[in-house]
Write an enzyme that holds these catalytic residues in place. Structure first.
Site, PDB file in Angstrom:
ATOM      1  N   SER A 167      -5.653 -23.526  29.029  1.00 38.01           N
ATOM      2  CA  SER A 167      -6.382 -22.395  29.962  1.00 38.01           C
ATOM      3  C   SER A 167      -7.523 -22.952  30.600  1.00 38.01           C
ATOM      4  O   SER A 167      -8.150 -22.030  31.277  1.00 38.01           O
ATOM      5  CB  SER A 167      -6.526 -21.043  29.138  1.00 38.01           C
ATOM      6  N   HIS A 219      -0.072 -23.248  33.568  1.00 37.41           N
ATOM      7  CA  HIS A 219      -1.075 -22.234  32.768  1.00 37.41           C
ATOM      8  C   HIS A 219      -0.417 -20.703  33.136  1.00 37.41           C
ATOM      9  O   HIS A 219      -0.509 -20.173  34.263  1.00 37.41           O
ATOM     10  CB  HIS A 219      -2.288 -22.223  33.247  1.00 37.41           C
ATOM     11  N   ASN A 259      -1.282 -14.024  29.763  1.00 38.22           N
ATOM     12  CA  ASN A 259      -0.923 -13.216  28.611  1.00 38.22           C
ATOM     13  C   ASN A 259      -0.944 -11.579  29.250  1.00 38.22           C
ATOM     14  O   ASN A 259      -2.061 -11.306  29.713  1.00 38.22           O
ATOM     15  CB  ASN A 259      -1.653 -13.487  27.550  1.00 38.22           C
ATOM     16  N   GLU A 301      -0.269 -20.918  37.091  1.00 38.31           N
ATOM     17  CA  GLU A 301      -0.804 -22.082  37.886  1.00 38.31           C
ATOM     18  C   GLU A 301      -0.417 -23.283  37.473  1.00 38.31           C
ATOM     19  O   GLU A 301      -0.171 -23.690  36.470  1.00 38.31           O
ATOM     20  CB  GLU A 301      -2.502 -21.754  37.354  1.00 38.31           C
ATOM     21  N   ASN A 307      -9.197 -18.212  35.410  1.00 42.86           N
ATOM     22  CA  ASN A 307      -9.998 -17.935  34.528  1.00 42.86           C
ATOM     23  C   ASN A 307     -11.361 -18.262  34.889  1.00 42.86           C
ATOM     24  O   ASN A 307     -12.382 -17.727  34.171  1.00 42.86           O
ATOM     25  CB  ASN A 307      -9.790 -19.025  33.413  1.00 42.86           C
TER      26      ASN A 307
END
Length: 681
Positions: A420, A441, A444, A453, A491
């Site tokens: 991540s 990626h 959740n 991703e 992220n």
């Protein structure tokens, strides 16, 4: 009877019994969308049938994949720009009303998708017959575009199945299977695909009446006193889920139904005016734009074969186990590896629960369960077309695993990491064939989050990227190609928002107040609840990786919670206590006044990092950035994404607010590079 009738998009045939079958096969398109040209031809056809009515009329699709996807949204967006939405709505209503008034029984044969205008066309018919194929899905999803059904759907459906079911169906925009649609009275009969047209003709010959109970329910729930009593209840329930200033369409639908009388003409006029008004709202414009962004992501995997049938996943934790289960659900043969059966077992059980929820049929559930196999010994590596690493976030551990896996893999197999945050340029140094190594990626919960991703690095083969995008298409996920820099896209944008929220919490602002401010902006979940849901251990791991890169510091308090075993929702306690999967929020003093800059402190760091990502070319362009952040974080869709929101609000004004925050709270709010390039569209 129909000599001389020639159409580009429609075909008409007459059988020996005098029943006409009309087939829609839109020229030059893989799907049937109801464009103006398609409707104009259909109107001419209906006009001819009104003069020479057959014994019955069946309407079906000539496309193998489905019936009708809905209205042509590109045309609809053009009508909004030219101010002709109301005229076009009335035209469509008139066509379907002429269909409803034909002097012969009518039936629609539905196979595959039947959405929006396609469902409204079916509602203008006497009978709706659907195939029992799993691909058959029937819906009125217009509320997701900032409007509601405008070609008679909202006027007819409550009178067919009763107001409570009809309004719930339209307010959620959910799609129903053939059996679900039959259960609520939307579909009259379900049959096999090969018997669809014949079953529709049989209903036309027999002309059965609707069950008296359904007719009574439809009549009673649409009486004036019932509408006046039920509408406020529905409005209150809807307001508990969405704010009317953010999403006005559900509230307009409820009010239009409340005002509608017994006459179809009056109900159609109310519907047309309300939908035309909604079409002029910023929410509608942005949601239609988001729809096209979604279509762009879907197209990334088109025209390429993934060459992947067998998948091996290493790591049976929450992410690895759920990635494996989702792949098995979508038809892949999957082996799942971890150190012991005790670690793999819970993931297999979660997979069974997923299959039961999604597939319903015992045979299909059993088939999916058979496709997901525990493999502690890792024998599946040798036959897998794709190996996914989903172990804990540690560079050395991942690199050690790659050196052990790669020699056992097939020569053309792909190796992917679900990391991540760790840069792919660091991970790939342990791989002998970096051209076939990439990041995949997931987010959740895997079953709910649509985005994946595809993380690139400087030695990645273009063919590998194409295969990964095609894989995502088969997985029913939205792929977005991102640079392999720390945090990638989602992220990297999300972490400043979460870290600032935790910092504000440690300053003494109650968690529910912080969450409420974020939801007031339009986020689907507040950041404190989100941190608990993602897992405080995950937040700490990603935060530790990203904080130096972003020039941020981890707020105090997370380490103490983790040392006490409090990792959030999955352990029953984090920032909140969790019971039955829901947070127990502490009471907040009614007199408490939130800081005036609370919303800015939460949202502006996210916007600031989005600008930096665009400047650093983490994604190809601003539209893809908006799409990735919307589908990866839930960023308020009605605002169009962070870059669109900046352009609509004004980059200069937002920079000034950042400067004010920097003066009060420190340099972490300093404007990142790239703001000067964001001019309004």
């Amino acid at each position: 009877m129909f000599e001389g009738l020639r159409f580009q998009h429609w075909q008409i045939d007459l059988d020996a019994d005098g029943i006409a079958t009309v087939t829609l096969d839109r020229a030059g398109s893989a799907v049937n969308a109801l464009s103006r040209a398609v409707l104009e031809e259909f109107d001419r056809l209906i006009e001819r049938l009104s003069f020479e009515p057959p014994r019955g009329l069946v309407i079906r699709s000539g496309k193998p994949a489905g019936f009708v996807v809905g209205a042509d949204l590109k045309e609809f967006a053009g009508y909004e720009k030219t101010g002709t939405v109301l005229d076009r709505i009335r035209e469509g209503q008139a066509v379907f009303e002429r269909l409803a008034r034909l002097r012969c029984p009518t039936a629609v044969a539905i196979h595959g998708h039947c959405m929006g205008g396609g469902t409204e066309l079916s509602l203008a018919c006497d009978y709706r017959i659907a195939s029992d194929d799993p691909s058959t899905r029937i819906g009125l999803p217009e509320v997701k575009l900032g409007i509601f059904p405008g070609w008679g759907g909202s006027a007819r459906l409550p009178r067919l199945i009763g107001a409570p079911e009809a309004l719930a169906f339209m307010l959620t925009g959910r799609a129903a299977s053939a059996r679900q649609a039959q259960a609520i009275g939307l579909v009259d009969a379900v049959t096999t695909a090969d018997r669809l047209t014949e079953t529709a003709k049989d209903w036309l010959r027999r002309r059965p009446s609707r069950p008296i109970g359904q007719r009574a329910l439809a009549w009673a729930t649409n009486l004036w006193p019932v509408r006046q009593a039920l509408a406020p209840i529905l409005r209150k329930r809807t307001a508990a889920k969405v704010r009317p200033e953010h999403y006005p369409a559900p509230f307009a639908l409820i009010d239009t139904w409340r005002r509608g009388g017994p006459g179809i003409r009056q109900r159609l006029e109310l519907e047309a005016r309300a939908v035309a008004k909604l079409a002029q709202t910023p929410t509608c414009r942005q949601l239609i734009r988001v729809f096209f962004l979604q279509e762009r992501l879907k197209a990334q995997g088109a025209g390429t074969q993934a060459g992947i049938e067998r998948i091996h996943v290493v790591g049976a934790g929450v992410m690895g186990g759920d990635i494996a289960a989702w792949a098995a659900l979508r038809g892949f043969e999957v082996t799942l590896q971890d150190r012991s059966d005790e670690q793999v077992g819970p993931a297999i059980e979660r997979g069974r629960a997923l299959f039961a929820k999604k597939l319903k049929s015992p045979d299909r559930v059993e088939a999916a369960t058979a496709r997901l196999r525990a493999d502690v010994g890792g024998t599946g590596v040798a036959t897998a077309d794709l190996v996914i690493e989903a172990i804990f976030e540690n560079l050395e551990a991942k690199q050690t695993l790659y050196r052990e896996l790669e020699p056992r893999m097939k020569p053309d197999a792909l190796l992917a990491s679900n990391t991540s945050s760790i840069p792919l340029d660091q991970l790939r140094t342990a791989v002998a064939a970096p051209g076939r190594f990439l990041g995949l990626h997931y987010f959740n919960p895997v079953a709910l989050m649509p985005l994946v991703e595809i993380v690139r690095h400087d030695a990645l083969d273009a063919a590998t990227t194409g295969r990964a995008a095609a894989l995502c298409k088969r997985l029913d996920k939205l792929p977005i190609v991102v640079a392999g820099t720390p945090g990638f896209l989602v992220n990297r944008v999300l972490m400043p928002y979460l870290l600032e929220a935790i910092r504000i919490l440690r300053e003494g602002v109650p968690g529910p107040v912080i969450d409420k401010a974020a939801k007031r902006f339009g986020m689907p979940m507040g950041p404190i609840e989100l941190a608990d849901t993602v897992g405080l251990d995950v937040c700490a791991s990603v935060g530790t990786e990203l904080a130096p890169f972003l020039g941020l510091e981890l707020p105090d308090g997370i380490d103490a919670l983790l040392e006490a075993g409090h990792r959030g929702k999955k352990t029953g306690q984090g920032f909140y206590v969790w019971e039955n999967g829901r947070p127990v929020r502490p009471e907040v003093d009614p007199k408490y006044v939130a800081p005036a800059d609370l919303e800015d402190r939460l949202i502006l760091p996210m916007l600031n990092e989005a600008v930096a990502c665009l400047h650093d070319r983490v994604v190809e362009d601003a539209d893809l950035l908006d799409a990735g952040v919307i589908f990866g974080t839930g960023f308020a869709p009605f605002r169009g994404g962070p870059i669109q929101y900046i352009r609509d609000t004004g980059a200069g004004a937002l920079q000034a607010r950042l400067a004010a925050l920097a003066a009060r709270h420190g340099p972490r709010f300093a404007a990142r590079p790239g703001w000067d390039t964001l001019e309004p569209h």
